[in-house]
Design a protein around this motif. Structure first.
Motif, short mmCIF file in Angstrom:
data_model
loop_
_atom_site.label_atom_id
_atom_site.label_comp_id
_atom_site.label_asym_id
_atom_site.label_seq_id
_atom_site.Cartn_x
_atom_site.Cartn_y
_atom_site.Cartn_z
N ARG A 1 33.84 35.64 44.73
CA ARG A 1 33.06 36.47 45.26
C ARG A 1 33.28 36.81 46.64
NH1 ARG A 1 27.05 35.01 43.51
NH2 ARG A 1 27.09 35.59 41.36
N GLU A 2 34.44 35.95 47.13
CA GLU A 2 34.91 36.10 48.44
C GLU A 2 35.20 37.44 48.84
OE1 GLU A 2 37.78 33.45 50.34
OE2 GLU A 2 36.00 32.16 50.25
N LYS A 3 34.73 38.12 49.77
CA LYS A 3 35.21 39.61 50.36
C LYS A 3 36.54 39.42 50.63
CE LYS A 3 33.14 43.28 52.88
NZ LYS A 3 32.01 43.75 53.78
N GLY A 4 37.26 40.58 49.97
CA GLY A 4 38.55 40.87 50.47
C GLY A 4 39.32 40.06 49.19
N SER A 5 38.81 39.15 48.63
CA SER A 5 39.85 38.51 47.53
C SER A 5 40.11 39.58 46.31
CB SER A 5 38.92 37.35 46.95
OG SER A 5 38.18 37.44 46.23
N ASN A 6 41.13 39.04 45.74
CA ASN A 6 41.70 39.83 44.51
C ASN A 6 40.51 40.15 43.54
OD1 ASN A 6 44.13 40.60 45.42
ND2 ASN A 6 45.31 38.77 44.04
N ASN A 7 39.69 39.09 43.11
CA ASN A 7 38.84 39.16 42.47
C ASN A 7 37.40 40.21 42.67
OD1 ASN A 7 39.31 37.91 40.08
ND2 ASN A 7 38.93 35.80 41.07
N TRP A 8 37.22 39.93 44.14
CA TRP A 8 36.28 41.05 44.63
C TRP A 8 36.75 42.21 44.57
CZ3 TRP A 8 36.31 43.96 49.13
CH2 TRP A 8 35.17 44.50 49.62
N TYR A 9 37.92 42.63 44.87
CA TYR A 9 38.50 43.88 44.36
C TYR A 9 38.29 44.39 43.21
CZ TYR A 9 39.96 44.59 49.52
OH TYR A 9 40.26 44.52 50.50
N LYS A 10 38.54 43.56 42.14
CA LYS A 10 38.52 43.91 40.49
C LYS A 10 37.04 44.21 40.42
CE LYS A 10 42.23 41.09 38.77
NZ LYS A 10 42.55 39.78 38.23
N THR A 11 36.27 43.56 40.71
CA THR A 11 35.01 43.38 40.54
C THR A 11 34.13 44.88 41.02
OG1 THR A 11 34.59 41.16 40.48
CG2 THR A 11 32.60 42.45 40.90
N LYS A 12 34.77 45.22 42.50
CA LYS A 12 34.10 46.45 43.07
C LYS A 12 34.73 47.54 42.06
CE LYS A 12 33.98 48.30 47.62
NZ LYS A 12 34.82 48.63 48.75
N LYS A 13 36.09 47.52 41.76
CA LYS A 13 36.56 48.57 40.99
C LYS A 13 35.91 48.81 39.68
CE LYS A 13 41.40 50.08 40.09
NZ LYS A 13 42.75 49.70 39.72
N LYS A 14 35.70 47.77 39.08
CA LYS A 14 34.79 47.67 37.85
C LYS A 14 33.45 48.42 37.97
CE LYS A 14 36.28 43.71 35.12
NZ LYS A 14 36.01 42.35 34.70
N LEU A 15 32.81 48.08 39.18
CA LEU A 15 31.48 48.43 39.33
C LEU A 15 31.55 50.05 39.78
CD1 LEU A 15 28.42 47.67 39.82
CD2 LEU A 15 29.09 47.54 42.20
#
Ligand SMILES: [Zn+2]
Length: 155
Positions: A8-22
């Motif tokens: 969930r760390e802001k700016g991480s790859n997973n954070w961007y992926k989650t943001k995109k999904k949302l």
């Protein structure tokens, strides 16, 4: 640090992926909503020669938390926009009733103006003049239609 925290760390790859999904989910909801507004406005226009709508003061109504959700959900102004151009296409009369018209307070049966009905919590009321029992929204709708017919006749 747990793994959950890391993803969930802001700016991480997973954070961007989650943001995109949302963002995709939000887009999907917006499309479903617009699709509904299109279908419903077309149906109304096809089935009626005259449609009377109340031009709500959305800004004021959004201050009321009970109404805020339903109003933003139905996207009232978008709906009016669709009705307006479809009415033109189909040659229908779309009559906009301004907010000064006391659609909720007037008894559709006898015309008595009941100021107590201003309170939005009142969903049903009995006319003190003629005794008719009203559902708030149905009574208001009838008044809006009557007003629309009056305006149509006069123009
Ligand atoms: Zn009455």
């Amino acid at each position: 640090m747990t793994s959950k925290k890391i993803i969930r760390e802001k700016g991480s790859n997973n954070w961007y992926k989650t943001k995109k999904k949302l963002a995709k989910v939000h887009e999907k909801i917006a499309n479903i909503r617009l699709d509904f507004l299109h279908k419903f406005s077309t149906k109304l226009i096809e089935e009626n020669q005259l449609i009377a709508v109340e031009t709500l003061e959305v800004k004021n109504m959004l201050k009321n938390s009970n109404l805020a959700k339903s109003i933003s959900d139905v996207c009232w102004s978008k709906f009016i926009e669709l009705l307006t151009y479809k009415a033109k296409w189909y040659g229908r009369d779309l009559i906009k009733i301004d907010t000064f018209f006391a659609s909720s307070q007037l008894c559709n049966n006898c015309g008595y103006k009941n100021k107590e009905v201003k309170d939005l919590k009142i969903r049903n009321w009995k006319c003190p003049e003629c005794g008719k029992v009203h559902d708030r929204d149905i009574n208001a709708s009838k008044n809006i239609l009557d007003e629309g017919l009056k305006i149509q006749k006069a123009s």
